[in-house]
Design a protein around this motif. Structure first.
Motif, short mmCIF file in Angstrom:
data_model
loop_
_atom_site.label_atom_id
_atom_site.label_comp_id
_atom_site.label_asym_id
_atom_site.label_seq_id
_atom_site.Cartn_x
_atom_site.Cartn_y
_atom_site.Cartn_z
N ASP A 80 -41.80 -18.57 69.83
CA ASP A 80 -41.25 -18.94 71.14
C ASP A 80 -41.17 -17.75 72.08
O ASP A 80 -40.09 -17.29 72.46
N ALA A 81 -42.33 -17.25 72.45
CA ALA A 81 -42.37 -16.09 73.34
C ALA A 81 -42.14 -16.53 74.78
O ALA A 81 -42.59 -17.58 75.22
N THR A 82 -41.42 -15.70 75.53
CA THR A 82 -41.27 -15.95 76.97
C THR A 82 -42.51 -15.41 77.68
O THR A 82 -43.37 -14.80 77.06
N LEU A 83 -42.58 -15.62 78.99
CA LEU A 83 -43.75 -15.15 79.74
C LEU A 83 -43.90 -13.64 79.62
O LEU A 83 -45.02 -13.13 79.49
N GLN A 84 -42.77 -12.92 79.66
CA GLN A 84 -42.86 -11.46 79.57
C GLN A 84 -43.37 -11.04 78.21
O GLN A 84 -44.17 -10.10 78.09
N GLU A 85 -42.90 -11.73 77.16
CA GLU A 85 -43.35 -11.36 75.81
C GLU A 85 -44.81 -11.73 75.62
O GLU A 85 -45.56 -11.03 74.93
#
Lengths: 321, 290
Positions: free
Chosen positions: B212-217
């Protein structure tokens, strides 16, 4: 050990009228009547015969003479109506509506945090959540070493060594162009390229205007509250030496204790924004202290957020007296 | 894909954080953001669901229509996927979102290509002549990272919510077949979602992988592995995305993590779907204006 939580969506509860709120503001939505002041004067209907016998009619103007209308309003049926959702502001005879959710409008002297989007000839384009990209001229920056000298052709060619696309900077608004674009400068050692940290983007109207926007919080991290809504949280640098405007970024790993503080602050700011509370150092600090009993990742759960915000709000009201 | 630009120092901060199992929002490497699931949000579909995973917002609508079975599988119905990304950002309007949309649709076809995922034989009305076709429309409302996981959760929830009317085939004296729809609107068949897989995206950041990566990750990760896992932990398909390379050792680790996380995901999703079903009509409908 994976933690997966799912929930059913909850209806957003309308703000309890008995809930403590700071100060009464006249909030309007688009279409709301601001005032039905009836101080009219007809500007008159005149017929002029110019040379050649052409009759011209002067337009009939109905204008409430006692008021001047500003941004965010329009007149219909002799009433002054709001066209945006926001707070009504009156300055003597001027009535305008300041929108709650709008792009950043630069004012001279504001501190902004921006991201470089383009490197052009003798200037950089900076994204600051405003209608037009802001401009950072090569002549407005401090060169590494803090020296002040005339920028030469070599400096122009080496622009990308100082600031690249994607870099974050903190700067001050120097002037505003005629089209509304903002010109920035980093002509002080406290501005410059930002190193390791976390950026949170919020609406510009939630950042309270204060004397200083650079805060070293006692919990162990520092925060820059940009007027444009970009909040930068970073570990407090140990030495306060002049790091030449910060062009040499510190690339050492940040210790875990600092990381926890920064993550907690970031979640607290997101919680404050979700409840539309003004962001300033005291509110962030109170929210941080209220969140200490909970785990960092739990702060974003709706029920925990409400609890924390309620406590922070209560403390802020007690502070006001 | 909508992506953010980050400075080198920010990327470094994220990578070091993942190394120490403390991401920017305080989660561990195997934690999901809080998800909100609601079914039956679109009234003129056979089944629909809306999933909000952090910033990511997905809406899925399923319409059951009668069609002719495929030639190679005459006694089965089938699913058709269509993904629309145009409402996400200006760069994805019109033609721009087509590439991303077809990419997601192809991934969904692949995930559901396993024979046992959906009981297709129950969708058959008349072999070789009539069958139910489930048109699954996915709408990407907001992209906040990890869209594949959110889409697969929404598809499973929408399939759980789908009500296909019961039909009877009547044969005339001349041999022509007539299809009769039952009068009772609540007389319908449900789709069995026990074997429907969910996609778990594992993004490789530094030396570890996160779920569940965010956009930044996602901007810091060079390679990701999409694994579709059923509720029993069986992997039905796997796909590698990204321009970086993956070590075979790390692929094995990621598969194990994916299985573990996938099982928890199914348990949590089934729990919330059962809870919603038990509330029945007393559930306050939130929809889009709540």
């Amino acid at each position: 050990m994976a933690a997966v939580t799912m929930r059913l969506p909850a209806v957003r509860a309308p703000l309890d009228s008995s809930a403590p709120r700071g100060g009464e503001k006249h909030l309007v939505a688009p279409g709301d009547t601001i005032t039905t002041d009836t101080g009219y004067m007809r500007c008159g209907q005149r017929r002029r015969r110019g040379g050649g016998g052409v009759a011209r009619l002067r337009a009939v103007l109905r204008w409430p003479l006692s008021l001047r209308r500003g941004h965010g309003t329009y007149v219909e049926d002799e009433k002054l109506i709001a066209s945006v959702a926001g707070v009504v502001e009156r300055v003597n005879k001027l009535v305008c509506v300041r929108a709650l959710k709008a792009r950043y409008n630069g004012e001279i002297g504001d501190i902004v945090v921006g991201r470089i989007t383009e490197v052009q000839q003798k200037r950089w384009k900076v994204e600051t959540n405003s209608r037009l990209d802001s401009v950072l001229l090569l002549s407005s920056i401090n060169l590494p070493g803090g020296e002040l000298r005339r920028k030469s052709a070599e400096d122009e060619l080496a622009m990308r060594d100082y600031l690249q696309e994607g870099d974050l900077i903190s700067a001050e608004v120097q002037s505003i162009f005629a089209d509304g674009a903002v010109s920035l400068h980093t002509r002080s050692l406290k501005y410059g390229k930002l190193g390791q940290g976390v950026l949170v983007q919020v609406s510009p109207s939630l950042v309270k205007r204060q004397k200083t926007h650079f805060h070293d919080l006692p919990c162990g991290a520092s925060v820059i509250l940009g007027n444009n809504g970009f909040i930068w949280i970073y570990p407090t640098p140990e030495q306060k030496d002049d790091e030449a405007g910060g062009y040499t970024a510190n690339l050492e790993p940040v210790p875990l204790s600092d990381r926890e503080v920064i993550s907690r602050l970031r979640n607290c700011i997101v919680a404050l924004v979700a409840h539309k509370m003004m962001l300033f150092d005291t509110s962030i600090l109170y929210c941080y202290e209220a969140s200490l009993p909970h785990q960092i990742k739990d702060i974003l759960k709706p029920e925990v957020t409400e609890e924390i915000i309620l406590e922070a709000r209560q403390r802020l009201l007690d502070l006001e007296g | 894909m909508a992506s953010v630009v980050l400075s080198e120092a920010e990327k470094l901060y994220i990578v070091h954080g993942v190394q120490e199992d403390l991401r920017v929002d305080g989660r561990g490497c195997e934690d999901y953001r809080c998800a909100e699931v609601e079914t039956d949000v679109v009234s003129n579909t056979s089944g629909s669901a809306r999933v909000k995973l952090g910033e990511t917002d997905i809406l899925v609508g399923i319409k059951a229509e009668m069609g002719t079975p495929k030639l190679e599988k005459p006694d089965e119905g089938y699913l058709e996927f269509f993904v629309d990304c145009s409402s996400n950002s200006p760069e994805l309007e019109g033609r721009g979102g087509e590439e991303l949309g077809t990419d997601i649709a192809n991934t969904l076809y692949r995930v559901f290509s396993c024979e046992n995922s959906v009981d297709l034989k129950s969708l058959c009305i008349n072999p070789k002549e009539h069958c139910w076709v489930l048109y699954v429309d996915v709408l990407l409302l907001e992209c906040g990272g990890n869209i594949f996981d959110a889409i697969s959760i929404a598809v499973k929830a929408a399939l759980f919510n789908t009500r296909i009317p019961k039909v009877r085939v009547l044969e005339d004296e001349e041999g022509t077949k007539e299809i009769e729809l039952s009068d009772d609107p609540y007389d319908c068949i449900r789709v069995n979602v026990d074997e429907v897989p969910c996609i778990v995206t594992l993004s490789k950041i530094g030396y570890r992988h996160v779920v569940d990566a965010t956009l930044q990750e996602e901007a810091c990760s060079l390679a990701s592995l999409l694994i579709s896992v059923t509720s029993k932990g069986a992997i039905t398909s796997m796909k590698k995305v990204g321009k970086g390379s993956l070590d075979p050792e790390s692929i094995f680790e990621m598969m194990e993590t994916g299985q573990r996380v996938g099982k928890s995901l199914h348990i949590a999703l089934q729990k919330i779907l059962d809870e919603e079903e038990n509330l029945g009509t007393s559930r306050p409908k939130v929809g889009f204006l709540g």
